[in-house]
Design a protein around this motif. Structure first.
Motif, PDB file in Angstrom:
ATOM      1  N   MET A  77      -5.732   4.360   7.340  1.00  0.00           N
ATOM      2  CA  MET A  77      -4.550   3.617   6.886  1.00  0.00           C
ATOM      3  C   MET A  77      -3.274   4.210   7.475  1.00  0.00           C
ATOM      4  N   THR A 131      -3.522  -2.542  15.261  1.00  0.00           N
ATOM      5  CA  THR A 131      -3.594  -2.137  13.851  1.00  0.00           C
ATOM      6  C   THR A 131      -5.038  -2.136  13.350  1.00  0.00           C
ATOM      7  N   HIS A 155       1.076  -0.391  13.344  1.00  0.00           N
ATOM      8  CA  HIS A 155       1.912  -1.533  12.952  1.00  0.00           C
ATOM      9  C   HIS A 155       3.344  -1.348  13.463  1.00  0.00           C
ATOM     10  N   PHE A 174      -0.699   2.303   9.929  1.00  0.00           N
ATOM     11  CA  PHE A 174       0.744   2.220   9.687  1.00  0.00           C
ATOM     12  C   PHE A 174       1.522   2.490  10.980  1.00  0.00           C
ATOM     13  N   TYR A 179       0.867  -1.186   0.000  1.00  0.00           N
ATOM     14  CA  TYR A 179       0.000   0.000   0.000  1.00  0.00           C
ATOM     15  C   TYR A 179       0.900   1.231   0.000  1.00  0.00           C
ATOM     16  N   ILE A 185       1.342  -4.345   3.912  1.00  0.00           N
ATOM     17  CA  ILE A 185       0.272  -4.395   4.908  1.00  0.00           C
ATOM     18  C   ILE A 185       0.049  -5.833   5.378  1.00  0.00           C
TER      19      ILE A 185
END
Length: 377
Positions: free
Chosen positions: A54, A78, A61, A58, A2, A12
């Motif tokens: 998103m 996440t 994560h 990130f 991504y 991802i």
């Protein structure tokens, strides 16, 4: 893979890839990060709640890859980060008071009503319960949920950087991923930040001030005031129903254009860029008692706006009022990991703002407007 406009290309995880294909994710693509939908925004197109989700995913994560001793399975933060704004109504925070009044939910807990079977199935497949995720998103599981819902959280780290990048704003640059990488969690104590991130965190605070100042700038705030007045009128005349909150921004705009003649005219005026002009404004950290009450409780704002319309002899939908308690500065409550702990950062007085808007075709003498304002404030 991504590609993010802020963070570049990253791989991802499978859980996030599955969540991206759900109806809930598709709805997020139709709700702007700004309170104003793109079609009504004088600043043009802004990132969507999907884009922002998103970005926060990130950073989540990174946290899950760096932090030790987390009390959940990897992937939980996440998933929560990606879906943290999925419960937002159209126009996000602008519509949230009405969401609470009609449904009893806020923009986080309304996620329980919007979770579709496909999204729930994905979560269950990866061992995540609906309830635990919504509670985490709503900040109920403290101190663990502070990473997403705290004084310095991954939500705001992405929000400020993404907003500034798309306007664009000249802000003090900060490294959000570095702050996220430095976060550690310890049972019984909560989250902490590496000591070498102090200057980076101070840069985030400065950037936050600049972004919030831009929100109240013209012509953006005039469009916000007009859309808010359309929502007020629609709520008070009983034509704002619970199904409104399930729509995306485009659906919300069409809903208001059909709801009643006054909201139709207000939304149409914004679409045609016939924005009202600001005829009075104040910005202070020492507000009068009436301004403070109005800024901290939205319920009386419509009635007070009607009174201003009466005093100025202008139709009620032609007068819009902004009264807000600013969140420009946010003190960081998380401790920095260093030998000598400094005292917690002091929270400065909030900034209170008041603004009055009328259409440019209505000419009123400044002393008449000032008299009307002083009569209340």
């Amino acid at each position: 893979l991504y590609t993010d406009s802020l963070y570049g290309t990253w791989r991802i995880p499978n859980l996030l890839a599955a969540l991206m294909e759900t109806p809930l994710a598709a709805r997020m693509k139709g709700i702007a990060q700004d309170t104003l939908p793109d079609v009504l925004n004088p600043n043009g197109c802004m990132p969507s709640r999907f884009d922002h989700g998103m970005g926060v995913a990130f950073l989540a994560h990174i946290v899950e890859s760096s932090a030790k001793h987390l009390p959940v399975h990897r992937g939980f933060i996440t998933a929560a980060a990606f879906l943290h704004d999925a419960g937002n109504p159209p126009f996000t925070h602008l519509a949230e008071p009405y969401l609470e009044a009609i449904t009893g939910h806020n923009g986080e807990t309304f996620l329980t009503e919007l979770l579709d079977k496909q999204t729930a199935s994905v979560l269950h497949r990866y061992g995540i319960s609906d309830d635990s995720l919504v509670q985490f998103v709503a900040g109920e599981n403290k101190p663990f949920s502070d990473v997403l819902h705290g004084s310095l959280d991954i939500d705001n780290l992405d929000n400020i950087a993404r907003w500034a990048a798309h306007l664009p704003l000249k802000i003090q640059q900060y490294d959000g991923p570095a702050i996220a990488r430095s976060l550690q969690f310890k049972r019984g104590k909560g989250w902490s930040i590496a000591a070498d991130q102090r200057d980076n965190c101070a840069a985030w605070q400065a950037a936050r001030r600049a972004v919030y100042a831009s929100i109240y700038g013209q012509p953006h705030i005039a469009a916000v005031a007009m859309l808010n007045r359309a929502m007020d009128i629609t709520f008070r005349n009983g034509s704002l129903k619970s199904e409104f909150f399930r729509l995306n921004d485009a659906g919300g705009v069409q809903y208001l254009r059909r709801a009643n003649p006054w909201s139709h005219n207000l939304v149409t005026a914004i679409l045609q860029k016939r924005l009202y002009r600001c005829v009075w404004s104040i910005e202070t950290n020492k507000p009068s008692v009436p301004l403070q009450r109005l800024a901290e409780s939205w319920e009386n704002k419509a009635e007070i706006t009607d009174e201003f319309a009466m005093w100025l002899d202008i139709p009620h939908e032609k007068v819009c009022l902004i009264a807000s308690r600013g969140r420009d500065f946010r003190a960081i409550r998380l401790p920095f990991r260093e030998e000598k702990q400094l005292p917690p950062e002091a929270e400065p007085p909030p900034v209170y703002r008041g603004m009055l808007f009328i259409p440019p075709e209505f000419k009123r003498r400044p002393e008449t407007i000032q008299m009307a304002v002083e009569r209340y404030f």
